[in-house]
Design an enzyme around this catalytic site. Sequence first.
Site, PDB file in Angstrom:
ATOM      1  N   GLU A  22     -19.662  22.219 -14.061  1.00 33.75           N
ATOM      2  CA  GLU A  22     -20.139  20.735 -14.406  1.00 33.75           C
ATOM      3  C   GLU A  22     -19.269  19.474 -13.915  1.00 33.75           C
ATOM      4  O   GLU A  22     -19.737  18.503 -13.289  1.00 33.75           O
ATOM      5  CB  GLU A  22     -19.918  20.787 -16.033  1.00 33.75           C
ATOM      6  CG  GLU A  22     -21.011  21.386 -16.740  1.00 33.75           C
ATOM      7  CD  GLU A  22     -20.854  21.334 -18.239  1.00 33.75           C
ATOM      8  OE1 GLU A  22     -21.423  20.652 -19.167  1.00 33.75           O
ATOM      9  OE2 GLU A  22     -19.742  21.952 -18.721  1.00 33.75           O
ATOM     10  N   SER A  68     -15.572  25.534 -27.473  1.00 34.59           N
ATOM     11  CA  SER A  68     -15.741  24.043 -27.827  1.00 34.59           C
ATOM     12  C   SER A  68     -14.785  24.160 -29.087  1.00 34.59           C
ATOM     13  O   SER A  68     -14.560  25.079 -29.796  1.00 34.59           O
ATOM     14  CB  SER A  68     -17.188  23.973 -28.490  1.00 34.59           C
ATOM     15  OG  SER A  68     -17.327  23.264 -29.564  1.00 34.59           O
ATOM     16  N   ASN A  99     -18.469  27.122 -22.483  1.00 34.20           N
ATOM     17  CA  ASN A  99     -19.022  26.079 -21.459  1.00 34.20           C
ATOM     18  C   ASN A  99     -18.791  26.191 -19.848  1.00 34.20           C
ATOM     19  O   ASN A  99     -17.504  26.592 -19.732  1.00 34.20           O
ATOM     20  CB  ASN A  99     -18.476  24.816 -21.951  1.00 34.20           C
ATOM     21  CG  ASN A  99     -19.152  24.265 -23.427  1.00 34.20           C
ATOM     22  OD1 ASN A  99     -20.186  24.653 -23.825  1.00 34.20           O
ATOM     23  ND2 ASN A  99     -18.108  23.681 -24.046  1.00 34.20           N
ATOM     24  N   ASN A 153      -1.507  -2.272  13.726  1.00 30.47           N
ATOM     25  CA  ASN A 153      -2.840  -1.796  13.694  1.00 30.47           C
ATOM     26  C   ASN A 153      -3.439  -0.782  14.707  1.00 30.47           C
ATOM     27  O   ASN A 153      -4.268   0.002  14.039  1.00 30.47           O
ATOM     28  CB  ASN A 153      -3.614  -3.054  14.402  1.00 30.47           C
ATOM     29  CG  ASN A 153      -3.266  -4.423  13.639  1.00 30.47           C
ATOM     30  OD1 ASN A 153      -2.924  -4.315  12.570  1.00 30.47           O
ATOM     31  ND2 ASN A 153      -3.572  -5.735  14.189  1.00 30.47           N
ATOM     32  N   LYS A 171     -19.386  28.708 -28.620  1.00 30.73           N
ATOM     33  CA  LYS A 171     -19.735  28.151 -27.180  1.00 30.73           C
ATOM     34  C   LYS A 171     -18.869  28.554 -26.130  1.00 30.73           C
ATOM     35  O   LYS A 171     -17.540  28.829 -26.311  1.00 30.73           O
ATOM     36  CB  LYS A 171     -19.660  26.679 -27.173  1.00 30.73           C
ATOM     37  CG  LYS A 171     -20.655  25.982 -28.054  1.00 30.73           C
ATOM     38  CD  LYS A 171     -21.913  25.746 -27.275  1.00 30.73           C
ATOM     39  CE  LYS A 171     -21.721  24.566 -26.153  1.00 30.73           C
ATOM     40  NZ  LYS A 171     -22.582  23.629 -26.143  1.00 30.73           N
ATOM     41  N   LYS A 229      -8.161   3.902   2.834  1.00 31.75           N
ATOM     42  CA  LYS A 229      -7.192   5.013   2.487  1.00 31.75           C
ATOM     43  C   LYS A 229      -7.439   5.505   1.286  1.00 31.75           C
ATOM     44  O   LYS A 229      -7.745   6.883   0.768  1.00 31.75           O
ATOM     45  CB  LYS A 229      -5.625   4.840   2.329  1.00 31.75           C
ATOM     46  CG  LYS A 229      -5.252   5.142   4.122  1.00 31.75           C
ATOM     47  CD  LYS A 229      -4.259   4.389   4.406  1.00 31.75           C
ATOM     48  CE  LYS A 229      -4.025   3.543   5.711  1.00 31.75           C
ATOM     49  NZ  LYS A 229      -4.659   2.306   5.551  1.00 31.75           N
ATOM     50  N   THR A 283     -39.806  26.822  -7.455  1.00 30.65           N
ATOM     51  CA  THR A 283     -40.239  25.453  -6.757  1.00 30.65           C
ATOM     52  C   THR A 283     -40.489  24.540  -8.255  1.00 30.65           C
ATOM     53  O   THR A 283     -41.176  25.224  -9.092  1.00 30.65           O
ATOM     54  CB  THR A 283     -41.441  25.402  -5.944  1.00 30.65           C
ATOM     55  OG1 THR A 283     -42.688  25.845  -6.746  1.00 30.65           O
ATOM     56  CG2 THR A 283     -41.228  26.355  -4.742  1.00 30.65           C
ATOM     57  N   HIS A 284     -40.324  23.493  -8.209  1.00 26.74           N
ATOM     58  CA  HIS A 284     -40.449  22.692  -9.215  1.00 26.74           C
ATOM     59  C   HIS A 284     -39.946  23.033 -10.610  1.00 26.74           C
ATOM     60  O   HIS A 284     -40.169  22.870 -11.642  1.00 26.74           O
ATOM     61  CB  HIS A 284     -41.900  22.283  -9.696  1.00 26.74           C
ATOM     62  CG  HIS A 284     -42.774  21.956  -8.429  1.00 26.74           C
ATOM     63  ND1 HIS A 284     -43.170  20.557  -7.946  1.00 26.74           N
ATOM     64  CD2 HIS A 284     -43.295  22.795  -7.346  1.00 26.74           C
ATOM     65  CE1 HIS A 284     -43.669  20.662  -6.959  1.00 26.74           C
ATOM     66  NE2 HIS A 284     -44.003  21.856  -6.566  1.00 26.74           N
ATOM     67  N   TYR A 304      -8.938  -5.904  13.954  1.00 30.34           N
ATOM     68  CA  TYR A 304      -8.334  -5.451  12.429  1.00 30.34           C
ATOM     69  C   TYR A 304      -8.565  -6.708  11.382  1.00 30.34           C
ATOM     70  O   TYR A 304      -8.178  -7.943  11.734  1.00 30.34           O
ATOM     71  CB  TYR A 304      -6.811  -5.060  12.967  1.00 30.34           C
ATOM     72  CG  TYR A 304      -6.247  -4.787  11.527  1.00 30.34           C
ATOM     73  CD1 TYR A 304      -6.450  -3.542  11.011  1.00 30.34           C
ATOM     74  CD2 TYR A 304      -5.380  -5.680  10.468  1.00 30.34           C
ATOM     75  CE1 TYR A 304      -5.899  -3.129   9.722  1.00 30.34           C
ATOM     76  CE2 TYR A 304      -4.967  -5.243   9.340  1.00 30.34           C
ATOM     77  CZ  TYR A 304      -5.160  -3.886   8.910  1.00 30.34           C
ATOM     78  OH  TYR A 304      -4.389  -3.576   7.834  1.00 30.34           O
ATOM     79  N   SER A 351       0.861  -1.143  -0.125  1.00 30.34           N
ATOM     80  CA  SER A 351      -0.128   0.009   0.034  1.00 30.34           C
ATOM     81  C   SER A 351       0.787   1.354   0.022  1.00 30.34           C
ATOM     82  O   SER A 351       0.409   2.453   0.125  1.00 30.34           O
ATOM     83  CB  SER A 351      -0.710  -0.012   1.014  1.00 30.34           C
ATOM     84  OG  SER A 351      -0.013  -0.036   2.443  1.00 30.34           O
ATOM     85  N   GLN A 389      -7.142  -1.812   4.911  1.00 28.82           N
ATOM     86  CA  GLN A 389      -5.904  -1.038   4.529  1.00 28.82           C
ATOM     87  C   GLN A 389      -6.741  -0.567   2.908  1.00 28.82           C
ATOM     88  O   GLN A 389      -6.125   0.589   2.607  1.00 28.82           O
ATOM     89  CB  GLN A 389      -5.039  -1.887   3.782  1.00 28.82           C
ATOM     90  CG  GLN A 389      -3.892  -1.398   2.917  1.00 28.82           C
ATOM     91  CD  GLN A 389      -2.589  -2.405   2.875  1.00 28.82           C
ATOM     92  OE1 GLN A 389      -2.100  -2.701   3.818  1.00 28.82           O
ATOM     93  NE2 GLN A 389      -2.681  -2.908   1.534  1.00 28.82           N
TER      94      GLN A 389
HETATM   95  N1  ARG Z   1      -0.846  -0.984   5.978  1.00 32.04           N
HETATM   96  C1  ARG Z   1      -1.777  -1.508   7.052  1.00 32.04           C
HETATM   97  C2  ARG Z   1      -3.091  -0.724   6.759  1.00 32.04           C
HETATM   98  O1  ARG Z   1      -3.123   0.431   6.036  1.00 32.04           O
HETATM   99  C3  ARG Z   1      -1.152  -1.313   8.126  1.00 32.04           C
HETATM  100  C4  ARG Z   1      -1.659  -2.208   9.215  1.00 32.04           C
HETATM  101  C5  ARG Z   1      -1.214  -3.592   8.943  1.00 32.04           C
HETATM  102  N2  ARG Z   1      -1.605  -4.532   9.901  1.00 32.04           N
HETATM  103  C6  ARG Z   1      -1.305  -5.847   9.689  1.00 32.04           C
HETATM  104  N3  ARG Z   1      -1.937  -6.561  10.641  1.00 32.04           N
HETATM  105  N4  ARG Z   1      -1.186  -6.265   8.680  1.00 32.04           N
HETATM  106  O2  ARG Z   1      -4.099  -1.385   7.262  1.00 32.04           O
END
Ligand code: ARG
Length: 474
Positions: free
Chosen positions: A294, A281, A289, A114, A287, A329, A159-160, A321, A27, A326
């Site tokens: 948008e 355009s 735009n 964790n 045009k 993110k 309205t509407h 966990y 990651s 993971q």
């Molecule tokens: N990269 C992991 C995450 O974002 C970190 C935690 C990993 N923990 C584990 N027990 N493998 O969740």
Amino acid sequence: MTHKSEKLWDGRFSEGTAKVVERFTSSISVDRRLYKHDIEGSIAHCRMLAKVGVIAEAEADTLVQGLETIRGEIERGEFSYSDSLEDIHMHVESRLNELVGNVARKLHTARSRNDQVALDTRMYLREESRNIIAGLFRLREVLVDLAEAHMDAAMPGYTHLQRAQPVLFSHHLMAYYEMFTRDAERLKDGLKRIEVMPLGSAALAGTTYPIDRAYTAELLHFPAVSSNSIDAVSDRDFILEFLSVASICMIHFSRFSEELILWSSAEFGFIELPDAFATGSSIMPQKKNPDVPELVRGKAGRVIGDLMNMLTLMKSLPLAYNRDMQEDKPPLFDAVDTLTACIEVYIPMLPKISLRKEVMARATEKGFLNATDMADYLANKGIPFREAHSHAGRAVAEAQNLGLELHNLNLEALRKFSDRIEADIFDILTTEGMINRRSSFGGTATANVKKAIAGAREAMSQEVKGKEKRWEKG
Ligand code: ARG
């Protein structure tokens, strides 16, 4: 296919991780963004370990120095990343090993990735929530400034999507002020649940070391410490909440954008978007735009998608966990970036929009926006409202047949619908009169809107006194 690499957790493994698995589980390309918080969290953890005597002060100094060196390397772009080291936590720790030697292996005492990743994410989201609150503050200022500058603009309220009753353009703008103010309040409220320090929960059950979690929290400026170690490492509610708030805020941007798009069309013609915020355009030379609104409207879909992603990710996960987490993110970072970008583009765009006030005003005079006022006029003369409504309705039908508006009918024509009608009705039927008689609290009367603007300014100056972070970008 496989190789035995220097993993920080490979004691029980007899075979190295497959390359494809390293790539699949890594990651680092995403969570490297958390480096600052990871290092800050580790520094606080070191200091706490030294304070309670789990490591020596001198060892903590060495570790902290090493961590600061790493921060410098990352910031100068001198740090190298590799999938074999999985994530930002492993990268920092592994580099620390290279820099300070064996003592680096003490950093992870009484800690697990964790609780570490939970801490990093909370620190990150605290910072970004504050940035967004500051951005919304600036946007609210822009809205209030515009509302104040254009108090003379009347437009049809809808309205509407049908012309309903005239309102001040400023009143309409202040509706968005209310929405973005609620968004900022929701973010502030969310901070209460973000700023809960999870470190020390370790893998899931807590730790055997005599740690001082309150001290770690103090060093990291967290007002609270999590109370249940299992919850602390498995809770992502604070992300779900943030994504919900971000989605609601994007809905507000999306509705505003939709209105800017409509208003800038030839059909409405109420506003002109600044050239710097529109595009042409490649085929149609005439045009211009409304791409920015948008795209903002379109990006609302992304953020809502981020929320759905996260809800689906968390659904049915057993405690505590799970590696699934993971995947929290990408949607979180995407929502933060998208919302921030929309705030950043709206702040400079709004003041540059030009208003076609005469077009707006003319629009208030076509489409029988004063029919309610005619009914109110008759009701004020003692006719029950339902009856008055029907008289006004017949007047509308008649005027429509003649291709006229109510205020184009003369007194004699109007009196056909009720003999209570006198010459004073013509003052009642003007846009200005209609707006200013709507003086019930929260209504569009000029005096009310002025008060609402002053109230907003006062509320914002109180927030500044409460030391809100200021918007620094752009
Ligand atoms: N990269 C992991 C995450 O974002 C970190 C935690 C990993 N923990 C584990 N027990 N493998 O969740």
